[in-house]
Design a protein around this motif. Structure first.
Motif, mmCIF file in Angstrom:
data_model
loop_
_atom_site.group_PDB
_atom_site.id
_atom_site.type_symbol
_atom_site.label_atom_id
_atom_site.label_comp_id
_atom_site.label_asym_id
_atom_site.label_seq_id
_atom_site.Cartn_x
_atom_site.Cartn_y
_atom_site.Cartn_z
ATOM 1 N N ARG A 12 -2.036 -14.123 38.920
ATOM 2 C CA ARG A 12 -1.346 -13.722 39.957
ATOM 3 C C ARG A 12 -1.017 -12.256 40.088
ATOM 4 N NH1 ARG A 12 4.043 -12.790 39.864
ATOM 5 N NH2 ARG A 12 3.854 -12.093 37.091
ATOM 6 N N LYS A 13 -1.063 -11.086 39.366
ATOM 7 C CA LYS A 13 -0.954 -9.847 39.777
ATOM 8 C C LYS A 13 -1.846 -9.604 40.739
ATOM 9 C CE LYS A 13 1.209 -8.880 35.011
ATOM 10 N NZ LYS A 13 1.399 -8.043 34.006
ATOM 11 N N LEU A 14 -3.316 -9.437 40.363
ATOM 12 C CA LEU A 14 -4.403 -9.306 41.375
ATOM 13 C C LEU A 14 -3.642 -10.294 42.609
ATOM 14 C CD1 LEU A 14 -7.680 -9.804 39.706
ATOM 15 C CD2 LEU A 14 -5.751 -7.776 39.676
ATOM 16 N N PHE A 39 1.269 -0.402 40.485
ATOM 17 C CA PHE A 39 1.779 -1.055 39.064
ATOM 18 C C PHE A 39 1.816 -0.131 38.110
ATOM 19 C CE2 PHE A 39 0.346 -4.004 42.704
ATOM 20 C CZ PHE A 39 1.904 -4.575 43.366
ATOM 21 N N ARG A 74 -6.505 3.858 45.440
ATOM 22 C CA ARG A 74 -6.319 3.059 45.904
ATOM 23 C C ARG A 74 -4.964 2.940 47.188
ATOM 24 N NH1 ARG A 74 -6.387 -2.444 43.452
ATOM 25 N NH2 ARG A 74 -4.647 -2.440 42.601
ATOM 26 N N PHE A 122 -9.682 -1.090 49.653
ATOM 27 C CA PHE A 122 -9.806 -2.679 49.269
ATOM 28 C C PHE A 122 -8.357 -2.088 51.148
ATOM 29 C CE2 PHE A 122 -6.766 -6.231 48.132
ATOM 30 C CZ PHE A 122 -8.024 -7.089 47.945
ATOM 31 N N MET A 134 -9.393 -5.162 41.383
ATOM 32 C CA MET A 134 -10.506 -6.670 41.126
ATOM 33 C C MET A 134 -11.792 -5.584 40.252
ATOM 34 S SD MET A 134 -8.283 -7.930 43.171
ATOM 35 C CE MET A 134 -7.273 -6.914 43.585
ATOM 36 N N GLU A 177 -1.124 -10.450 43.908
ATOM 37 C CA GLU A 177 0.428 -9.876 44.570
ATOM 38 C C GLU A 177 -0.306 -8.326 45.279
ATOM 39 O OE1 GLU A 177 4.397 -10.016 42.003
ATOM 40 O OE2 GLU A 177 3.315 -7.955 41.684
ATOM 41 N N VAL A 178 -1.092 -8.092 44.217
ATOM 42 C CA VAL A 178 -1.776 -6.322 45.777
ATOM 43 C C VAL A 178 -2.358 -7.043 46.733
ATOM 44 C CG1 VAL A 178 -4.136 -5.127 45.300
ATOM 45 C CG2 VAL A 178 -2.804 -5.847 42.851
ATOM 46 N N GLY A 179 -2.994 -7.886 46.809
ATOM 47 C CA GLY A 179 -3.145 -8.451 47.840
ATOM 48 C C GLY A 179 -1.992 -8.957 49.440
ATOM 49 N N ARG A 193 -4.305 -3.138 38.434
ATOM 50 C CA ARG A 193 -4.691 -4.140 38.880
ATOM 51 C C ARG A 193 -5.977 -4.199 39.469
ATOM 52 N NH1 ARG A 193 1.040 -6.852 40.435
ATOM 53 N NH2 ARG A 193 2.268 -6.537 38.529
ATOM 54 N N LEU A 224 8.031 -7.922 48.141
ATOM 55 C CA LEU A 224 7.018 -8.593 47.766
ATOM 56 C C LEU A 224 8.256 -9.817 47.503
ATOM 57 C CD1 LEU A 224 4.453 -6.390 44.727
ATOM 58 C CD2 LEU A 224 4.606 -8.084 47.432
#
Lengths: 281, 249
Positions: A175-177, B77, B139, B94, B83, A179-181, B81, B51
């Motif tokens: 879910r954290k990834l 964060f 990033r 990204f 990828m 959220e980055v998106g 986080r 968010l």
């Protein structure tokens, strides 16, 4: 050499023999493991060959390994072998393709939408509880004894492991990834393409591999139930013509083909998932 | 860009986590949200980031109310986080849009600033914690956001890496001068980086104080003014021995 001692060169010289020694030791150890791994199967084959040669067991029930290899060789020589392998591979791959396609489509829908999950998943799980072979009479009634019923049966076998892994893979994306998106305000489609798809790829490929295993199982079932060509047909032929050498030849060929296809998938897996922390690079 | 948080409140399943928080950040200012764990610091940040939208009160960024994530923000964060299937370079790219070549150029430039130009082809699994967090910082900065939000960005790192990255963030701030909000529970960190420290306290979290930190950056850790401020903050969070004795009595 010069009079003055070059210490680094000395050290280098001292190292070289050491390295060679290491390599010499490494090579036999490689041979040793292969030898050890082959020892037991070889021994079994020898005992098998021996018991048949010295007529300790009835040769017409248990043909010697050499005879099995001979049978395969003869089939290869008269060309019939390639037809059998070809049609079996064709059925397997076609069934694998359709099963995977259906699993990916249904699996992604179920995994992405809670409503779809409540609507479809219980039914799919109920179908999973039915032993797939129970469908055979129905498929033959509906689709006849030709290729469609066989491919459908194989597709059904492939479907479930792939489906389960697609759903599991997508639902367990971090879910954290995601959220980055979202923080980069990606659209739903971009989220799927850039995060959910690659993140669920490992699980998908695992599903493909177990799907392929089941696919081979269902090829045998489909061909046992009525075929005029194929490796599974050879099993029936061997039984009906009292030729255990043909049965064993077919079994050996199944083993080889199954191993080869799985090896290919495994190669793809290592290639596609080289970023995974669990895989050695 | 300026940030205004007015009467921010948020409850989860009927339990109030924070209430009635108001503060402001002027363009280019670094604001620290400081408080003990569980007082809702990160909740506020998630609201600013867009968010989370189920809060009470209003949040405005340059006068415009926030109602969802916007590409103009950079977020860092607590965990990197990254990828895992992308290389360092692709991870930095990204959030970028436009032609690939241009993206790469920008990413390489920022990777040089964070000192990772030799690791562009590495995958996250090959990085140390500090390197991964530096990639995450790159990033967030590569899009040149006018606002940068940091959610306990260094709390998972060892003490040395932490100091190093704090310096790096200050350098980057001098270079790009974004408005920054840093959530932290590390008083020293807040005193090193921030122009203003918003102190939260209690459960549900409430605004306790809003302290201006005047010494110019970069600051020396031994600055007596900072020591005074630290003492004051510790006291106001009931963290000094005397205060704790009082609480027990």
């Amino acid at each position: 050499m010069a009079v003055t001692h070059d210490t680094t060169a000395d050290r280098a010289l001292a190292e070289v023999p050491g390295r060679i020694k290491k390599e010499q030791r490494a090579l036999p150890s490689f041979l040793k493991t292969t030898g050890l791994a082959l020892l037991f199967p070889m021994l079994l084959l020898l005992i098998w060959e021996g018991t048949v040669r010295f007529e300790l067991v009835a040769g017409h029930l248990l043909p010697a390994p050499s005879e099995v290899v001979g049978t395969i060789g003869a089939m290869a020589a008269d060309g019939s072998l390639w037809g059998h392998i070809g049609i079996t591979l064709y059925r397997l791959l076609w069934g694998f393709f359709w099963g995977t396609l259906a699993a990916v489509i249904l699996g992604s829908i179920v995994a992405m939408s809670r409503n779809a999950e409540t609507m479809f998943d219980p039914l799919i799980q109920a179908f999973r509880a039915i032993p797939s072979l129970a469908w055979v009479p129905l498929f033959i009634l509906w689709l006849g004894i030709g290729e469609p019923s066989k491919v459908t049966l194989i597709a059904l076998g492939v479907f479930f492991p792939v489906y389960l892994n697609v759903v599991g893979g997508i639902q367990s994306v971090d879910r954290k990834l995601i959220e980055v998106g979202k923080a980069y305000s990606l659209s739903q489609f971009q989220l799927v393409r850039r995060i959910i798809l690659p993140a669920s790829l490992p699980s998908f490929i695992t599903g493909l591999r177990s799907g392929l295993g089941l696919g081979w199982m269902f090829v045998v079932a489909a061909e046992l139930l009525g075929a005029s060509q194929g490796l599974g047909y050879l099993l029936v032929l061997g039984q009906n013509t009292l030729a255990p050498n043909v049965i064993l030849a077919s079994i050996v060929l199944f083993a080889i083909m199954g191993k080869l296809t799985d090896y290919a998938l495994k190669k793809i897996q290592t290639r596609a998932l080289h970023w995974q922390d669990s895989l050695k690079t | 860009m300026s940030i205004q948080v007015e009467r921010f409140g948020r409850s989860f399943d009927g339990v109030t986590a924070v209430e009635d928080i108001s503060f402001q950040a002027e363009p280019g200012e670094i604001i620290g949200l400081l408080g003990t764990s569980g007082c809702g610091k990160s909740t506020i940040l998630r609201g600013v980031a867009g968010l989370d939208t189920d809060y009470e009160g209003t949040i405005r960024i340059s006068g415009k109310e926030v109602n969802g994530p916007s590409g103009e923000l950079g977020i860092i964060f607590q965990e990197p986080r990254l990828m895992p299937w992308l290389t360092v370079l692709d991870n930095v790219c990204f959030g970028l849009e436009g032609p690939k070549e241009e993206q790469k150029e920008k990413a390489l430039e920022i990777l040089k600033v964070v000192g990772l130009e030799d690791f562009t082809g590495h995958y996250p699994k090959q990085l140390s914690g500090g390197m991964a967090q530096r990639t995450a910082i790159a990033r967030a900065l590569v899009t040149e956001p006018s606002t940068l939000l940091l959610d306990e960005p260094f709390s998972a790192l060892d003490a040395f890496t932490k100091l190093q990255l704090q310096d790096m963030v200050l350098e980057l701030w001098e270079r790009y001068s974004p408005t920054m909000i840093i959530v932290t529970h590390d008083i020293d960190e807040a005193l090193t980086l921030c122009d203003r420290i918003v102190i939260l306290k209690g459960q549900p979290g409430e605004l306790h104080d809003n302290v201006k930190v005047t010494p110019a950056k970069p600051r020396r850790k031994s600055d007596p003014k900072l020591a005074e401020l630290k003492e004051y903050i510790l006291e106001s969070l009931d963290m000094t021995r005397n205060a704790q004795k009082e609480v027990r009595a």
